[in-house]
Design an enzyme around this catalytic site. Structure first.
Site, PDB file in Angstrom:
ATOM      1  N   GLU A 103      -5.125   7.398  -0.306  1.00 23.29           N
ATOM      2  CA  GLU A 103      -4.297   8.339  -1.084  1.00 23.29           C
ATOM      3  C   GLU A 103      -3.020   8.725  -0.339  1.00 23.29           C
ATOM      4  O   GLU A 103      -2.515   9.837  -0.465  1.00 23.29           O
ATOM      5  CB  GLU A 103      -5.158   9.569  -1.377  1.00 23.29           C
ATOM      6  CG  GLU A 103      -4.806  10.329  -2.629  1.00 23.29           C
ATOM      7  CD  GLU A 103      -5.070   9.563  -3.909  1.00 23.29           C
ATOM      8  OE1 GLU A 103      -5.523   8.396  -3.861  1.00 23.29           O
ATOM      9  OE2 GLU A 103      -4.774  10.126  -4.968  1.00 23.29           O
ATOM     10  N   ARG A 155     -30.948  21.798  21.023  1.00 28.69           N
ATOM     11  CA  ARG A 155     -30.904  21.006  22.258  1.00 28.69           C
ATOM     12  C   ARG A 155     -30.811  21.930  23.481  1.00 28.69           C
ATOM     13  O   ARG A 155     -29.994  22.852  23.500  1.00 28.69           O
ATOM     14  CB  ARG A 155     -29.679  20.084  22.219  1.00 28.69           C
ATOM     15  CG  ARG A 155     -29.432  19.291  23.483  1.00 28.69           C
ATOM     16  CD  ARG A 155     -30.401  18.156  23.632  1.00 28.69           C
ATOM     17  NE  ARG A 155     -30.063  17.330  24.778  1.00 28.69           N
ATOM     18  CZ  ARG A 155     -30.849  16.358  25.226  1.00 28.69           C
ATOM     19  NH1 ARG A 155     -31.993  16.088  24.615  1.00 28.69           N
ATOM     20  NH2 ARG A 155     -30.486  15.644  26.277  1.00 28.69           N
ATOM     21  N   SER A 173      -1.551   9.573   6.754  1.00 30.00           N
ATOM     22  CA  SER A 173      -0.991  10.791   7.365  1.00 30.00           C
ATOM     23  C   SER A 173       0.518  10.638   7.573  1.00 30.00           C
ATOM     24  O   SER A 173       1.281  11.602   7.406  1.00 30.00           O
ATOM     25  CB  SER A 173      -1.674  11.065   8.713  1.00 30.00           C
ATOM     26  OG  SER A 173      -3.016  11.418   8.498  1.00 30.00           O
ATOM     27  N   GLY A 219       0.853  -1.192   0.000  1.00 30.27           N
ATOM     28  CA  GLY A 219       0.000   0.000   0.000  1.00 30.27           C
ATOM     29  C   GLY A 219       0.881   1.230   0.000  1.00 30.27           C
ATOM     30  O   GLY A 219       1.191   1.792  -1.054  1.00 30.27           O
TER      31      GLY A 219
HETATM   32  C1  LIG Z   1     -12.071   2.777   1.414  1.00 29.27           C
HETATM   33  C2  LIG Z   1     -10.748   2.707   0.712  1.00 29.27           C
HETATM   34  C3  LIG Z   1     -10.674   3.054  -0.639  1.00 29.27           C
HETATM   35  C4  LIG Z   1      -9.452   2.937  -1.311  1.00 29.27           C
HETATM   36  N1  LIG Z   1      -9.425   3.189  -2.673  1.00 29.27           N
HETATM   37  C5  LIG Z   1      -8.280   2.912  -3.368  1.00 29.27           C
HETATM   38  C6  LIG Z   1      -8.272   2.991  -4.793  1.00 29.27           C
HETATM   39  O1  LIG Z   1      -9.270   3.343  -5.422  1.00 29.27           O
HETATM   40  N2  LIG Z   1      -7.124   2.647  -5.449  1.00 29.27           N
HETATM   41  C7  LIG Z   1      -5.991   2.237  -4.785  1.00 29.27           C
HETATM   42  O2  LIG Z   1      -4.994   1.929  -5.439  1.00 29.27           O
HETATM   43  N3  LIG Z   1      -5.977   2.161  -3.418  1.00 29.27           N
HETATM   44  C8  LIG Z   1      -7.092   2.470  -2.704  1.00 29.27           C
HETATM   45  N4  LIG Z   1      -7.102   2.370  -1.326  1.00 29.27           N
HETATM   46  C9  LIG Z   1      -5.876   1.913  -0.648  1.00 29.27           C
HETATM   47  C10 LIG Z   1      -5.177   2.994   0.171  1.00 29.27           C
HETATM   48  O3  LIG Z   1      -4.571   3.928  -0.681  1.00 29.27           O
HETATM   49  C11 LIG Z   1      -4.200   2.292   1.097  1.00 29.27           C
HETATM   50  O4  LIG Z   1      -4.969   1.589   2.074  1.00 29.27           O
HETATM   51  C12 LIG Z   1      -3.235   3.238   1.772  1.00 29.27           C
HETATM   52  O5  LIG Z   1      -2.353   3.795   0.842  1.00 29.27           O
HETATM   53  C13 LIG Z   1      -2.431   2.562   2.894  1.00 29.27           C
HETATM   54  O6  LIG Z   1      -1.845   1.376   2.456  1.00 29.27           O
HETATM   55  P1  LIG Z   1      -2.027   0.025   3.325  1.00 29.27           P
HETATM   56  O7  LIG Z   1      -3.478  -0.118   3.598  1.00 29.27           O
HETATM   57  O8  LIG Z   1      -1.360  -1.086   2.610  1.00 29.27           O
HETATM   58  O9  LIG Z   1      -1.303   0.318   4.671  1.00 29.27           O
HETATM   59  P2  LIG Z   1       0.251   0.043   5.019  1.00 29.27           P
HETATM   60  O10 LIG Z   1       1.093   0.598   3.933  1.00 29.27           O
HETATM   61  O11 LIG Z   1       0.401  -1.398   5.345  1.00 29.27           O
HETATM   62  O12 LIG Z   1       0.437   0.906   6.321  1.00 29.27           O
HETATM   63  C14 LIG Z   1       0.097   0.426   7.638  1.00 29.27           C
HETATM   64  C15 LIG Z   1       0.535   1.483   8.628  1.00 29.27           C
HETATM   65  O13 LIG Z   1       1.958   1.660   8.555  1.00 29.27           O
HETATM   66  C16 LIG Z   1       2.266   3.020   8.317  1.00 29.27           C
HETATM   67  N5  LIG Z   1       3.463   3.123   7.470  1.00 29.27           N
HETATM   68  C17 LIG Z   1       3.727   2.453   6.320  1.00 29.27           C
HETATM   69  N6  LIG Z   1       4.905   2.845   5.817  1.00 29.27           N
HETATM   70  C18 LIG Z   1       5.395   3.777   6.659  1.00 29.27           C
HETATM   71  C19 LIG Z   1       6.575   4.576   6.682  1.00 29.27           C
HETATM   72  N7  LIG Z   1       7.489   4.513   5.716  1.00 29.27           N
HETATM   73  N8  LIG Z   1       6.750   5.442   7.726  1.00 29.27           N
HETATM   74  C20 LIG Z   1       5.824   5.546   8.698  1.00 29.27           C
HETATM   75  N9  LIG Z   1       4.687   4.815   8.734  1.00 29.27           N
HETATM   76  C21 LIG Z   1       4.479   3.955   7.723  1.00 29.27           C
HETATM   77  C22 LIG Z   1       1.031   3.577   7.614  1.00 29.27           C
HETATM   78  O14 LIG Z   1       0.946   4.998   7.722  1.00 29.27           O
HETATM   79  C23 LIG Z   1      -0.076   2.854   8.363  1.00 29.27           C
HETATM   80  O15 LIG Z   1      -0.324   3.526   9.572  1.00 29.27           O
HETATM   81  C24 LIG Z   1      -8.289   2.531  -0.624  1.00 29.27           C
HETATM   82  C25 LIG Z   1      -8.359   2.219   0.743  1.00 29.27           C
HETATM   83  C26 LIG Z   1      -9.580   2.280   1.404  1.00 29.27           C
HETATM   84  C27 LIG Z   1      -9.635   1.908   2.862  1.00 29.27           C
END
Ligand SMILES: Cc1cc2nc3c(=O)[nH]c(=O)nc-3n(C[C@H](O)[C@H](O)[C@H](O)COP(=O)(O)OP(=O)(O)OC[C@H]3O[C@@H](n4cnc5c(N)ncnc54)[C@H](O)[C@@H]3O)c2cc1C
Length: 380
Positions: free
Chosen positions: A363, A268, A366, A131
């Protein structure tokens, strides 16, 4: 410095606000409750030009800039964020990727139906195993004559099972990271290409999110977008605009939370007075309204830079970070102002609270936005 919107931008914001007030809000609540995609309401965005906002007019779009687009996204998400994210993924990610990087022939083929809303679009970068670290993606494509054969899957894809056109980033050169990734258009109905069952999510219940699955999916070589190996670079450029729009989404959600809190504070009563008369709550709502305004200004500034063709990655990261954390804070405080009423589904703040969380994750989380900002500051 000019803080005035143009006449056209003011008119566009009014149209989006009127649509949100008449078609969204509580009308979407039953869909949210049923986890159902409101297809008939999303369809109404097409004739308004809201499904081809960034697509040039010659391909059937509205040909508007990012400022106008941010205004539309904010207003729609103020009405309902499920419809807002549907329109955001379609415009910011799918249609904008095609409009920015496709050949003239590909644009003629794919953009008009997307821009008019005849079909919806999806965009797949995220995978079950990657991700934030998007360059680690593993879905692969192998060239076989005049086709590429795709295998793997994409996770969390907005519009996955309602879209007819998807742009996906896949690995065409194994053993490499970002330089081995290419972008393709994949059409629904392609043998071996399917969507998984929609996820059951914390919020945004009326939006569609599912996996995209590739099992020996044969995609014509002509569907490669731009050059082989350029998919990751293209995706990062698409994300820059997408982050500004997601900041606008967060501003809309935050504004909706403030709207609901103000309404409730006036109606309220406690201890013989309305909540609006309590100093502590006045301070809370004043702080929130101020932060929403800061988030809006950061967002419009990033959109302005993008429209001016100036570097916007840093500004987009700041806007997305601040606006999404403001949305979560505003939603949390709005629930607090509602007391017990904020915790039950009868009041819109409960839905707003659940929807707000996505803006801190999608996207680029944070944490990733902070990394982008810090790297620029520290020149890393
Ligand atoms: C409802 C929804 C719609 C979405 N729509 C799309 C879409 O249309 N297309 C698409 O491609 N994706 C989509 N996504 C995916 C979304 O972009 C990813 O979930 C997001 O980028 C985070 O990736 P991950 O879930 O793999 O988390 P991870 O990358 O596994 O991260 C887990 C945690 O580790 C932290 N972390 C990871 N790397 C670091 C670092 N280097 N330094 C500090 N902290 C870090 C993250 O901030 C997070 O807190 C969607 C997600 C949701 C929930």
């Amino acid at each position: 410095m000019d803080f005035e919107l143009s006449d056209e931008q003011t008119r566009i914001r009014r149209v989006a606000r009127e649509f949100a007030e008449t078609e969204l809000g509580e009308r979407i609540a039953p869909y949210d409750e049923r986890h159902e995609f409101p297809a008939e309401i999303v369809r109404k965005l097409g004739p308004l030009g809201f499904l081809g906002v960034l697509v040039p007019e010659e391909y059937g779009g509205a040909g508007l800039g990012h400022v106008a687009y941010a205004l539309i996204v904010e207003e729609l998400c103020r009405g309902d964020a499920s419809v807002g994210i549907t329109m955001w993924a379609h415009n910011s990610l799918c249609a904008n990727h095609v409009a920015s990087f496709a050949s003239a022939e590909q644009k003629r083929r794919y953009l008009p139906p997307l821009a008019t809303g005849e079909v919806l679009g999806a965009w797949g970068l995220t995978e079950p195993g990657s991700g934030s670290d998007a360059a680690a993606l593993r879905t692969r494509a192998e060239l076989a004559g005049d086709h590429w054969v795709l295998n793997g899957s994409k996770a969390f894809i907005t519009n996955a099972s309602v879209a007819a056109t998807a742009v996906v980033m896949v690995r065409t050169d194994p053993g490499t990271r970002s330089t081995g990734i290419s972008a393709f258009v994949v059409e629904a109905g392609t043998p071996g290409f399917s969507a998984g069952a929609p996820y059951r999510k914390l919020g945004l219940h009326a939006s569609n999110t599912a996996e995209l699955i590739f099992e020996d999916a044969r995609v014509p070589a002509a569907n490669l977008l731009g050059e082989r190996g350029q998919g990751f670079v293209q995706a990062m450029r698409v994300l820059e605009g997408g982050r500004i729009a997601m900041a606008a989404m967060a501003v809309g959600i935050a504004q909706a939370a403030v709207d609901q809190a103000v309404r409730y504070m006036k109606q309220r009563t406690a201890f013989g007075r309305t909540l609006a008369e309590f100093n502590g709550l006045q301070g809370m709502i004043a702080d929130l309204a101020t932060e929403v305004e800061v988030a809006r200004l950061l967002t419009l500034r990033a959109a302005y830079l993008k429209d001016a063709g100036r570097p916007a990655m840093h500004a987009a990261a700041m806007a997305k970070l601040f606006a999404s954390e403001t949305a979560m804070k505003a939603a949390t405080r709005a629930v607090q102002i509602h007391g017990g009423a904020g915790y039950i589904t009868e009041f819109p703040v409960e839905r707003i609270f659940r929807d707000a969380k996505l803006t801190e994750i999608g996207e680029g989380t944070s944490e990733i936005q902070r990394t982008v900002i810090a790297r620029e500051l520290l020149q890393l």
